[in-house]
Structures are given as C-alpha cells and as structure tokens.
Design a protein around this motif. Sequence first.
Motif, PDB file in Angstrom:
ATOM      1  N   VAL A 170      -1.350   3.171  -7.817  1.00 19.88           N
ATOM      2  CA  VAL A 170      -1.810   3.977  -7.945  1.00 19.88           C
ATOM      3  C   VAL A 170      -2.268   4.371  -9.938  1.00 19.88           C
ATOM      4  O   VAL A 170      -2.926   5.164 -10.299  1.00 19.88           O
ATOM      5  N   THR A 202      -5.920   4.983 -10.934  1.00 22.70           N
ATOM      6  CA  THR A 202      -6.154   5.709 -11.196  1.00 22.70           C
ATOM      7  C   THR A 202      -5.233   6.855 -12.423  1.00 22.70           C
ATOM      8  O   THR A 202      -6.198   8.066 -13.006  1.00 22.70           O
ATOM      9  N   VAL A 203      -3.969   6.997 -13.150  1.00 23.15           N
ATOM     10  CA  VAL A 203      -3.445   8.023 -13.181  1.00 23.15           C
ATOM     11  C   VAL A 203      -3.060   7.664 -14.541  1.00 23.15           C
ATOM     12  O   VAL A 203      -3.083   7.900 -15.472  1.00 23.15           O
ATOM     13  N   ASP A 252       0.225  14.615  -7.937  1.00 16.60           N
ATOM     14  CA  ASP A 252      -0.868  14.861  -7.577  1.00 16.60           C
ATOM     15  C   ASP A 252      -1.391  13.264  -6.297  1.00 16.60           C
ATOM     16  O   ASP A 252      -1.787  13.339  -6.050  1.00 16.60           O
ATOM     17  N   SER A 253      -0.709  12.350  -7.470  1.00 18.72           N
ATOM     18  CA  SER A 253      -1.337  11.700  -6.114  1.00 18.72           C
ATOM     19  C   SER A 253       0.564  10.162  -5.211  1.00 18.72           C
ATOM     20  O   SER A 253       0.756   9.505  -5.027  1.00 18.72           O
TER      21      SER A 253
END
Length: 201
Positions: free
Chosen positions: A110, A113-114, A177-178
């Motif tokens: 991820v 995204t993060v 959150d991920s």
Amino acid sequence: SPARPAAPQEPTEPPASPTASTISDAVSDTDTLFSRYSNTSQAFTVVTPDLISQYEMDYYYHGISGSPPPLLWRSDLEEKPFPVPESGDRYFSIPVKTAHDAIHTPLAAVWSTVCPAIVALLKSHGIKYTAVMPVRFSINSDEHLGPAVVWIAIPPMSSEAGTVRDATPDILRILADSQITGVAVEWYLGTIERLANPALM
C-alpha cells in the motif's frame, strides 16, 4: 538525491564482525562506551528537550553504515527498550543492525497510497523531510527480519523530538486506515548528498 545514509532499497552488506563473539570484543564495546561518555553523566538517561538518551541516539542504528545517523524518535520506544550497558558488564555488545527493503510486506503493498498521505501530513505539521521510505532491519546478522518500519529522515536542526513525536500517531492512523498495523515509525537526522561528487568518483 537520497538522504544520508543511502536509501536501503538493496540489502546492505553486513559488517565484517557483526557481533562481539569474544570476550575481548565485548570488553572493547563496554569500555569504549563508558570511556566515550565518561564526561557526560546523563548520557544514558533522557534529558530535556530530547526524548531519548544520547547513547540511544548515537547507537540505535549502529552497523547500517560507516557513519550511522542519529535516531530522533521512534514509535515503539516503550515497547522495545534499547539495551543499555551497565558499569562492570564485561560481556555487553552493541546491537549491530543491517537495513533491508520492505518488499513482500503489507506496507509495501500500500506504499504508493500511504506515502503521499504521510508526506502531506509532514507538510501540514511543518516538518521538513529528506526521505520517507519503508524498510526492515536485521540485528547481529540474524536471518530474521524485524517488522516493517516507516523510516523518515529530517534535516538536522529542523524539528525537535517533540514535534515528530506528536506527528507520529497521525502517521500510524494513516497506516491503520489502510489496515496496516504492527509497523514502527522511526525518525532520524539525515542530510541530502549528491551522488556525483569527487568522493564517489
């Protein structure tokens, strides 16, 4: 340009002598530590405004390069205390770390995204940075790699330890959150160096 030390996208070479395997090696480690800090009575304790001891700041990244960077703060400070030598301990050795990439971890999956979210957060807190990367560490040439770490370099004298400490829960929240948990956030002091310079020619 990468932050110093160089970003560990490739595993670093382990030191020639990663552990204090003999009594003389261990004695050297302990004696050197107490000799170095003999004029600093509080080197092994936390002194305001720092949030970690001078000893941990100096030696937490021992082994990852010839001149390892100073640690400023880490999110697992209480859960994973750094080993401290005691006077008279003739067998103490400083943990030797090697930095590795964090591929094949949930964090890597991820990261695209993060990472932008973390960078935006740093800017919102007014924190200057020179590198943000996912890494893992091994200790004393152990084949086992530790958990993934969000490794953040900031320029020296740019932010105090309290500032990065206060931003850390927000970074952990971005990860949560991920669905990323069990990850540490570590801050170190690192400067930008150009790769094309006489020292590397």
